[in-house]
Each structure stands twice: as C-alpha cells, then as structure tokens.
Design a protein around this motif. Structure first.
Motif, short mmCIF file in Angstrom:
data_model
loop_
_atom_site.label_atom_id
_atom_site.label_comp_id
_atom_site.label_asym_id
_atom_site.label_seq_id
_atom_site.Cartn_x
_atom_site.Cartn_y
_atom_site.Cartn_z
N UNK A 30 0.82 -1.22 0.00
CA UNK A 30 0.00 0.00 0.00
C UNK A 30 0.85 1.26 0.00
N UNK A 31 2.12 1.13 -0.38
CA UNK A 31 3.03 2.27 -0.34
C UNK A 31 2.53 3.44 -1.18
N UNK A 32 1.83 3.16 -2.27
CA UNK A 32 1.38 4.24 -3.16
C UNK A 32 -0.10 4.55 -3.00
N UNK A 33 -0.71 4.04 -1.93
CA UNK A 33 -2.05 4.51 -1.55
C UNK A 33 -1.80 5.73 -0.67
N UNK A 34 -1.57 6.86 -1.32
CA UNK A 34 -1.07 8.06 -0.64
C UNK A 34 -2.23 9.04 -0.40
N UNK A 35 -2.45 9.47 0.85
CA UNK A 35 -3.51 10.44 1.13
C UNK A 35 -3.35 11.71 0.30
N UNK A 36 -4.47 12.22 -0.16
CA UNK A 36 -4.46 13.44 -0.96
C UNK A 36 -5.63 14.32 -0.50
N UNK A 37 -5.46 15.07 0.60
CA UNK A 37 -6.55 15.87 1.16
C UNK A 37 -7.17 16.80 0.12
N UNK A 38 -8.49 16.81 0.09
CA UNK A 38 -9.21 17.67 -0.83
C UNK A 38 -9.44 17.08 -2.19
N UNK A 39 -8.86 15.92 -2.47
CA UNK A 39 -9.05 15.27 -3.76
C UNK A 39 -9.57 13.86 -3.54
N UNK A 40 -10.46 13.42 -4.41
CA UNK A 40 -10.98 12.06 -4.30
C UNK A 40 -10.05 11.09 -5.02
N UNK A 41 -9.80 9.94 -4.40
CA UNK A 41 -8.98 8.90 -5.01
C UNK A 41 -9.80 7.63 -5.11
N UNK A 42 -9.58 6.87 -6.17
CA UNK A 42 -10.24 5.58 -6.34
C UNK A 42 -9.19 4.49 -6.22
N UNK A 43 -9.43 3.55 -5.32
CA UNK A 43 -8.49 2.46 -5.06
C UNK A 43 -9.20 1.14 -5.32
N UNK A 44 -8.47 0.20 -5.89
CA UNK A 44 -8.98 -1.15 -6.13
C UNK A 44 -8.05 -2.14 -5.45
N UNK A 109 -4.04 -2.52 -5.82
CA UNK A 109 -3.25 -3.45 -5.02
C UNK A 109 -3.79 -4.85 -5.31
N UNK A 110 -2.91 -5.75 -5.72
CA UNK A 110 -3.35 -7.08 -6.15
C UNK A 110 -2.68 -8.16 -5.30
#
Length: 207
Positions: A30-44, A109-110
């Motif tokens: 999960x190293x690149x599941x990086x918080x980005x306040x104010x922006x929406x992120x989609x994770x699978x 992330x797989x």
C-alpha cells in the motif's frame, strides 16, 4: 487466521498464500495509496482475502475516496462484508476480477496468486488491471521470494511448462512497467513486492 488456513487447504489454487499478509508486507503493498486531502482517489484491491491489506488501505482513505474490493472466495467475501459493509466508501464485488467491469483507479493493489494460474489468465488479468489505471496510477502486487526457481526446479511435464509460461508473462510485465521492487523479509514466507505503472496511456481493455 483459522479461516485463512482452512481455505488454503480447501482451495489452494485460488488461495495462494499460506498465511495472511504481515503488516510489513501490507505496508509495502500500500506504499502508493497516498492520502491526498481535498481530492478524491479511487483504489482497487483484488484478492483481499481476510482483509489484512484492506485494513491498511482503509486507514489511509479520506472522506471523498472510494475502495473497490474484488474477492472470488465467498467465505472471504462474507467476512469482508461483515467488516466493511457499513462503510459507504467501500464496495465489495464478489467473483473473479475478469467477471467485472472495472472502473478507473488511481491505485490498484493485487494479492492474487499468479503462480497458481495459467499464462493466458495471468496475461488477461494484467491487461485489465493496467488498463484500469488512471494516468499516473500504480499497480502493486507480490510474489514469494525464492519460489520461482523452486517451481522451475521441482516441476516436470505440463506443470513445468505452465510455470515457465506464467513466469514469462510476469517477466514481460515487469520489464515493461515496473518502476520499483522491494523485498519484505518480515512475512511468511518472505515476499518480493513489485510496483508497476503503464509506460504509456493504454486503450480500454477489450478482453
């Protein structure tokens, strides 16, 4: 943990790990599941199993972020639904990842056991996942350290041919798309995590 061992013994082709991912492996994946306040992120997350990695992903989600979980094992899916069903940011998709119309994701992330599949299936899955990444997105997956040479050394006939074909598919994907790899010794067994990004914009995957 008991459920994980039971499912490994019962369906080891689809449950490739012998134990849930350790916290160290989960952090690497999960190293690149990086918080980005104010922006929406989609994770699978594909193949979340009992949720050892999912917990790390969820901890980094902001209120605008979403997480799709794709789990083929119905018993694992029921456990994930129990643990995450009340979180509106998380959507659980049951069945094989090839059976679903994927969205567009910033991070994938797989945890699938690619070594247990045939080469055509591995190539199909990689094509789908890479095509589902948004520009600048990343795909992270792992393999157990030292297992590929052991498989080559101790398999024969059709099993050896399948092993070599799968490793060739993985090798091509890594050569073309990998930008970082890291070894995680604190896992059972030790693992090698690979981080990929499409080298160029990919067309929508057509199957």
């Amino acid at each position: 943990m008991t459920l994980f061992f039971r499912e490994f013994a019962r369906t080891r082709r689809d449950t490739g790990a012998i134990a849930p991912s350790s916290p160290l492996l989960a952090r690497a994946l999960t190293r690149y599941v990086i918080p980005s306040p104010g922006h929406s992120r989609a994770v699978l997350e594909v193949g979340p199993g009992t949720g050892a990695v999912t917990r790390h992903i969820r901890a980094s989600l902001g209120p605008l972020d979403t997480l799709d979980l794709v789990e083929a094992n119905p018993r694992f899916a029921a456990l994930l639904h129990r643990d995450y069903g009340d979180d509106a940011r998380i959507r659980l998709l049951t069945g094989l990842v090839q059976e679903h119309e994927l969205g567009a994701y910033d991070t994938i992330v797989c945890g699938l056991p690619f070594a247990n599949f045939d080469a055509a299936t591995v190539e199909d899955i990689f094509g789908r996942l890479l095509a589902a990444l948004r520009p600048g997105g990343t795909l992270s997956f792992f393999a157990y350290a030292g297992v590929p040479p052991l498989r080559r050394a101790f398999t024969t006939g059709a099993a050896r041919e399948q092993t070599l074909a799968v490793q060739a598919v993985l090798g091509r994907a890594l050569e073309r798309h990998r930008f970082r790899s890291e070894t995680v010794l604190g896992n059972l067994p030790p693992a090698r995590v690979h981080h990929l990004a499409p080298v160029a914009p990919l067309l929508a995957y057509a199957g």
